[in-house]
Write a protein that holds these residues in place. Structure first.
Motif, mmCIF file in Angstrom:
data_model
loop_
_atom_site.group_PDB
_atom_site.id
_atom_site.type_symbol
_atom_site.label_atom_id
_atom_site.label_comp_id
_atom_site.label_asym_id
_atom_site.label_seq_id
_atom_site.Cartn_x
_atom_site.Cartn_y
_atom_site.Cartn_z
ATOM 1 N N GLY A 49 0.805 -1.206 0.000
ATOM 2 C CA GLY A 49 0.000 0.000 0.000
ATOM 3 C C GLY A 49 0.843 1.262 0.000
ATOM 4 N N ILE A 50 0.324 2.296 -0.625
ATOM 5 C CA ILE A 50 0.878 3.646 -0.464
ATOM 6 C C ILE A 50 -0.114 4.391 0.411
ATOM 7 C CG2 ILE A 50 1.621 5.779 -1.575
ATOM 8 C CD1 ILE A 50 2.332 4.242 -4.046
ATOM 9 N N ASP A 51 0.173 4.425 1.703
ATOM 10 C CA ASP A 51 -0.727 4.987 2.710
ATOM 11 C C ASP A 51 -0.013 6.107 3.466
ATOM 12 O OD1 ASP A 51 -2.304 2.907 1.904
ATOM 13 O OD2 ASP A 51 -2.342 1.867 3.824
ATOM 14 N N PRO A 52 0.053 7.289 2.886
ATOM 15 C CA PRO A 52 0.808 8.378 3.520
ATOM 16 C C PRO A 52 0.044 9.055 4.661
ATOM 17 C CG PRO A 52 -0.065 9.091 1.407
ATOM 18 C CD PRO A 52 -0.453 7.662 1.557
ATOM 19 N N HIS A 53 -0.218 8.286 5.716
ATOM 20 C CA HIS A 53 -0.924 8.883 6.852
ATOM 21 C C HIS A 53 0.047 9.714 7.690
ATOM 22 C CE1 HIS A 53 0.722 5.897 9.642
ATOM 23 N NE2 HIS A 53 0.301 4.933 8.849
ATOM 24 N N PRO A 54 -0.465 10.565 8.567
ATOM 25 C CA PRO A 54 0.405 11.524 9.267
ATOM 26 C C PRO A 54 1.584 10.906 9.988
ATOM 27 C CG PRO A 54 -1.887 12.145 9.560
ATOM 28 C CD PRO A 54 -1.902 10.818 8.857
ATOM 29 N N LYS A 61 -0.865 -0.449 -4.132
ATOM 30 C CA LYS A 61 -2.229 -0.028 -3.795
ATOM 31 C C LYS A 61 -2.243 1.364 -3.152
ATOM 32 C CE LYS A 61 -4.271 -2.065 -0.282
ATOM 33 N NZ LYS A 61 -4.510 -0.926 0.656
ATOM 34 N N PRO A 62 -2.393 2.417 -3.934
ATOM 35 C CA PRO A 62 -2.558 3.746 -3.315
ATOM 36 C C PRO A 62 -3.916 3.840 -2.625
ATOM 37 C CG PRO A 62 -2.009 3.889 -5.671
ATOM 38 C CD PRO A 62 -2.396 2.483 -5.399
ATOM 39 N N GLN A 63 -3.924 4.413 -1.433
ATOM 40 C CA GLN A 63 -5.176 4.663 -0.709
ATOM 41 C C GLN A 63 -5.668 6.058 -1.079
ATOM 42 O OE1 GLN A 63 -8.216 5.247 0.697
ATOM 43 N NE2 GLN A 63 -7.738 3.277 1.652
ATOM 44 N N SER A 64 -6.777 6.107 -1.797
ATOM 45 C CA SER A 64 -7.239 7.356 -2.385
ATOM 46 C C SER A 64 -7.485 8.454 -1.353
ATOM 47 C CB SER A 64 -8.519 7.102 -3.190
ATOM 48 O OG SER A 64 -8.924 8.242 -3.888
ATOM 49 N N ALA A 65 -7.997 8.091 -0.187
ATOM 50 C CA ALA A 65 -8.376 9.109 0.805
ATOM 51 C C ALA A 65 -7.194 9.964 1.235
ATOM 52 C CB ALA A 65 -8.991 8.429 2.030
ATOM 53 N N PHE A 66 -6.010 9.366 1.339
ATOM 54 C CA PHE A 66 -4.846 10.124 1.783
ATOM 55 C C PHE A 66 -4.404 11.153 0.754
ATOM 56 C CE2 PHE A 66 -4.240 6.271 4.479
ATOM 57 C CZ PHE A 66 -4.359 6.907 5.699
#
Length: 284
Positions: free
Chosen positions: A23-28, A62-67
């Motif tokens: 995943g690409i999940d760039p959360h804070p 898998k990019p997470q769109s919301a981020f």
């Protein structure tokens, strides 16, 4: 000219690179860990570093769109660049958007993510069936026509999921209706001895739910996206317990376990390779 199906392309990528989806999940917290600002510029550095590290190295990204969406148009522009970069590296992309709607609105989502000309086109997209499995038909038909795929939420690992997905009980559950719909849509691929292009999301931490609800995941001939590996605690024993005879179709998903190796590209790539190599031995 015949279109190569998503299931065929996915099987080839999994056999060649291992059954791993990163995943690409760039959360804070990860932006902080990488020393990046919580801005569209920080998002871009994070996401494009991931593309450089994982492109051509793992089966699916898998990019997470919301981020991306949280930064407005600038974030969506970064997402377009991420998807374009994955295409350029010939790496399958799965956009984690979990869209679900009806009629012309669902058709618009299908056009946005699964058509050949959309700026946000991906190789596959996650969708939600909880307006009825039939409401997904525009996305399913568009994906079939363009050689793309969809992953339908079936048994998710969040604690709220069972109140909806288990409703009706064994033999009559909501999740069972999803599995039946996917099985039907993949029937032609099964007859051709090819992996279907309609996948399901089944959490690696759902325990005995598959057995208790009487679900036959192997018969669905579906790619099975399995979140929960790594930081969420799923083990090899969990994967065998949940998926049983469907293990060869499992695409295990991980994010934090690999992304925490950043921001160094080589370290990210090495972390992904370790995960992929370990899974290849486990799931086959």
């Amino acid at each position: 000219m015949a279109v190569t199906t998503f299931g065929t392309r996915l099987r080839e990528a999994m056999d060649r690179l291992g059954p791993l989806c990163v995943g690409i999940d760039p959360h804070p917290g990860l932006l902080d860990h990488w020393g990046l600002p919580h801005t569209a510029a920080g998002l871009e550095t994070f996401a494009l570093t991931c593309v450089e590290a994982f492109g051509g190295e793992v089966a699916v990204v898998k990019p997470q769109s919301a981020f991306f969406e949280q930064f407005g148009s600038a974030g969506v522009a970064v997402l377009e660049r991420v998807l374009a970069g994955l295409r350029d590296s010939r790496t399958l992309s799965l956009l984690d958007a979990k869209r679900g709607d009806i009629g012309s609105t669902m058709a618009a989502y299908a056009a946005a993510y699964l058509s050949d000309t959309a700026p946000l086109r991906a190789d596959a997209v996650t969708v939600s069936p909880y307006l009825g499995y039939g409401s997904l038909r525009p996305a399913l038909d568009t994906a079939l026509g363009t050689g793309r795929g969809v992953f339908v939420l079936a048994l998710t690992s969040n604690p709220e999921g069972p109140t909806v997905q288990h409703a009706g009980g064994a033999g009559h559950s909501v999740a069972g209706g999803v599995v039946a719909g996917v099985t039907g849509d993949n029937a032609a691929s099964a007859a051709a001895r090819q992996l279907g292009s309609v996948g399901m999301v089944v959490g690696a931490t759902v325990g005995d739910a598959v057995h208790d609800l009487g679900l036959d995941l192997a018969a669905a001939n579906a790619p099975l996206l399995a979140p929960g590996l790594g930081a969420q605690g799923a083990t090899a024993a969990d994967l065998r317990r949940v998926f049983g005879g469907a293990l060869p179709n499992v695409l295990a998903s991980t994010s934090r376990e690999v992304l925490s190796a950043g921001p160094d590209v080589a370290a990210l790539r090495a972390a992904a390779r370790r995960s992929a190599d370990g899974l290849a031995g486990l799931l086959h």
